[in-house]
Design an enzyme around this catalytic site. Structure first.
Site, PDB file in Angstrom:
ATOM      1  N   ASN A  39      10.152   2.842  17.913  1.00 35.55           N
ATOM      2  CA  ASN A  39       9.971   1.598  17.626  1.00 35.55           C
ATOM      3  C   ASN A  39       8.681   1.085  17.814  1.00 35.55           C
ATOM      4  OD1 ASN A  39      10.419  -0.921  16.521  1.00 35.55           O
ATOM      5  ND2 ASN A  39      11.183  -1.568  18.481  1.00 35.55           N
ATOM      6  N   SER A 128      15.007  -8.753  32.375  1.00 34.12           N
ATOM      7  CA  SER A 128      14.823  -9.660  31.105  1.00 34.12           C
ATOM      8  C   SER A 128      15.514 -10.761  32.139  1.00 34.12           C
ATOM      9  CB  SER A 128      15.843  -9.010  30.047  1.00 34.12           C
ATOM     10  OG  SER A 128      16.155 -10.199  29.496  1.00 34.12           O
ATOM     11  N   TYR A 152      23.389  -5.238  25.579  1.00 36.57           N
ATOM     12  CA  TYR A 152      21.865  -5.209  25.884  1.00 36.57           C
ATOM     13  C   TYR A 152      21.564  -5.530  27.497  1.00 36.57           C
ATOM     14  CZ  TYR A 152      16.850  -6.654  26.492  1.00 36.57           C
ATOM     15  OH  TYR A 152      15.514  -6.868  26.992  1.00 36.57           O
ATOM     16  N   LYS A 156      20.596  -4.078  31.426  1.00 36.30           N
ATOM     17  CA  LYS A 156      19.575  -4.442  32.328  1.00 36.30           C
ATOM     18  C   LYS A 156      20.134  -4.982  33.543  1.00 36.30           C
ATOM     19  CE  LYS A 156      16.028  -4.268  29.352  1.00 36.30           C
ATOM     20  NZ  LYS A 156      15.087  -3.183  29.807  1.00 36.30           N
ATOM     21  N   ASN A 201      13.821 -10.570  15.010  1.00 38.27           N
ATOM     22  CA  ASN A 201      14.899 -11.391  15.754  1.00 38.27           C
ATOM     23  C   ASN A 201      14.186 -12.579  16.325  1.00 38.27           C
ATOM     24  OD1 ASN A 201      17.205  -9.703  14.794  1.00 38.27           O
ATOM     25  ND2 ASN A 201      16.298  -8.232  16.213  1.00 38.27           N
ATOM     26  N   GLY A 297      25.789 -17.136  20.760  1.00 38.46           N
ATOM     27  CA  GLY A 297      25.214 -16.373  22.040  1.00 38.46           C
ATOM     28  C   GLY A 297      24.054 -17.142  22.610  1.00 38.46           C
TER      29      GLY A 297
HETATM   30  N1  UDP Z   1      15.191 -18.911  16.986  1.00 32.71           N
HETATM   31  C1  UDP Z   1      14.966 -19.723  15.603  1.00 32.71           C
HETATM   32  N2  UDP Z   1      14.839 -18.869  14.361  1.00 32.71           N
HETATM   33  C2  UDP Z   1      14.472 -17.775  14.521  1.00 32.71           C
HETATM   34  C3  UDP Z   1      14.394 -17.065  15.792  1.00 32.71           C
HETATM   35  C4  UDP Z   1      14.798 -17.686  16.946  1.00 32.71           C
HETATM   36  O1  UDP Z   1      15.178 -21.003  15.800  1.00 32.71           O
HETATM   37  O2  UDP Z   1      14.180 -17.074  13.427  1.00 32.71           O
HETATM   38  C5  UDP Z   1      15.377 -19.696  18.068  1.00 32.71           C
HETATM   39  C6  UDP Z   1      16.451 -19.294  18.956  1.00 32.71           C
HETATM   40  O3  UDP Z   1      17.793 -19.920  18.830  1.00 32.71           O
HETATM   41  C7  UDP Z   1      15.926 -19.600  20.527  1.00 32.71           C
HETATM   42  C8  UDP Z   1      14.401 -19.548  20.228  1.00 32.71           C
HETATM   43  O4  UDP Z   1      14.357 -19.587  19.177  1.00 32.71           O
HETATM   44  O5  UDP Z   1      16.398 -20.981  20.624  1.00 32.71           O
HETATM   45  C9  UDP Z   1      14.087 -18.081  20.955  1.00 32.71           C
HETATM   46  O6  UDP Z   1      14.479 -17.215  20.288  1.00 32.71           O
HETATM   47  P1  UDP Z   1      14.170 -15.640  20.550  1.00 32.71           P
HETATM   48  O7  UDP Z   1      15.183 -14.847  19.604  1.00 32.71           O
HETATM   49  O8  UDP Z   1      12.632 -15.442  20.312  1.00 32.71           O
HETATM   50  O9  UDP Z   1      14.398 -15.354  22.108  1.00 32.71           O
HETATM   51  P2  UDP Z   1      15.706 -15.503  23.107  1.00 32.71           P
HETATM   52  O10 UDP Z   1      16.843 -16.044  22.181  1.00 32.71           O
HETATM   53  O11 UDP Z   1      16.011 -13.953  23.230  1.00 32.71           O
HETATM   54  O12 UDP Z   1      15.483 -16.140  24.123  1.00 32.71           O
END
Ligand code: UDP
Length: 345
Positions: A39, A128, A152, A156, A201, A297
């Site tokens: 990746n 994390s 995941y 960790k 993502n 989640g």
């Molecule tokens: N998020 C969003 N749209 C996206 C991707 C993420 O609104 O396409 C939001 C997500 O719900 C969270 C924040 O952005 O509140 C950070 O998400 P990310 O996936 O970057 O990190 P993590 O959820 O792992 O903290």
């Protein structure tokens, strides 16, 4: 500059790994990279060499095979290991739990066994903030209860437990768990950065792909969280600050055997819409978005209590959200298709 130690960096061609390799080289260390390129791209290493004038020894292999790691420990005077190589997609981990447990834990076992046999006892682990699950208190201190809500995160958490036991098994080990919050941005040169495969993502790479025209609009996952504007709040941290945190950890733990755990974040929470606005401000690009259903989640808010890292590691983040956006965009606009662009020229 006098050469410091040789440090093996697993996953050193990846996003956080490559920025850490660059930082190590700039601080006079001799980084050695192991990566299976599943990746990531070798182009990142080539560019680090270009930025630093250093030669970075590179081994294309999978850390889960101890027999392929042994020769490196004979060939190179390795004094410490920073371990990034692992699967990292939360959603995929729910679909393929066995693959995640197997890859992430076997990689750890294999490395620790080989290190033990070669008497290498300095280890920095890429953990994390996901280990805090849905934390009851923000900012989140390292002493907060831990729990995992997906495979995941579980890998960790399990890795941290394994590392604690290993550190206790003989007195020589120095092990540091670094619990990252949300790494974003890129090296200010625009030469290395995040290159996700497929649809991103994470929020920031999604925004930069909207800005560059690869995706039409951002989907904001939910606007009814109990936060200042209803969208999710996270602690975004510039990847260069994060990389510096690894070097700070290496230097600290050298004289401090045992196991240590630090949050690496800025201590500031930003909502999804705060990030969109900061990005627009920093880049002059407009980011169309639509509010959609919350992502299953996701927690409402997570940001770090950074006092331990600041007091003990003497490390704190220097870049703010505007610089994170500026550098994320600088990377994406110079490399619209990531490292793929380098292959086509
Ligand atoms: N998020 C969003 N749209 C996206 C991707 C993420 O609104 O396409 C939001 C997500 O719900 C969270 C924040 O952005 O509140 C950070 O998400 P990310 O996936 O970057 O990190 P993590 O959820 O792992 O903290």
């Amino acid at each position: 500059m006098t050469k410091k130690e040789s440090i093996l960096v697993t996953g050193g061609a990846g996003y956080i790994g490559s920025h850490t390799v660059l930082e190590l080289a700039q601080q006079g260390y001799n980084p050695i990279v192991v990566d299976n390129l599943s990746n990531s791209s070798l182009e990142s290493i080539r560019r680090i060499e270009e930025l630093t004038d250093a030669t970075i020894p590179f081994y294309e292999l999978d850390v889960v095979h101890p027999e392929s790691l042994h020769p490196i420990f004979y060939e190179q005077p390795i004094e410490g290991v920073i371990h990034f190589a692992a699967f990292k997609a939360v959603g995929e981990s729910v679909e393929k739990p066995l693959a995640y447990y197997q890859n992430n834990l076997e990689g750890l076992f294999s490395l620790l066994q080989v290190m033990d046999q070669h008497d290498v006892s300095q280890f920095v682990f890429s953990s994390s903030c996901t280990v805090y699950g849905d934390a009851e208190v923000v900012p989140i201190p390292e002493t907060a209860p831990v729990s995992a809500v997906n495979p995941y995160g579980q890998t960790k958490l399990m890795s941290e437990i394994i590392l604690r036991d290993v550190a206790q098994s003989r007195s020589g080990w120095s092990i540091t768990n670094l619990r990252y919050f949300n790494p974003v941005g890129a090296h200010p040169s625009g030469r290395i950065g995040e290159d996700p495969s497929g649809i991103p993502n994470n929020l920031m790479p999604y925004i930069t792909q909207v800005a560059v025209g690869t995706r039409p609009f951002l989907r904001v996952f939910g606007d009814t969280y109990p936060t200042h504007d209803g969208t999710g709040v996270r602690d975004y941290i510039h990847v260069v600050d994060l990389a510096k945190g690894h070097v700070a950890a290496l230097e600290y733990q050298k004289a401090k055997p045992g196991v240590h755990t630090f949050n690496l974040g800025t201590g500031k929470g930003s909502s999804v819409l705060d990030v969109v606005k900061a990005f627009e401000r920093a880049t002059g690009k407009s980011i169309p978005y639509e509010i959609v259903e919350a992502r299953p989640g996701d927690v409402a808010e997570a940001y770090a209590d950074t006092s331990k890292a600041s007091t003990i590691l003497h490390w704190s983040a220097e870049f703010g959200l505007d610089e994170m956006c500026r550098d994320a965009w600088n990377w994406q606009s110079k490399n619209p298709h990531g490292y793929e662009d380098a292959r086509s020229v």
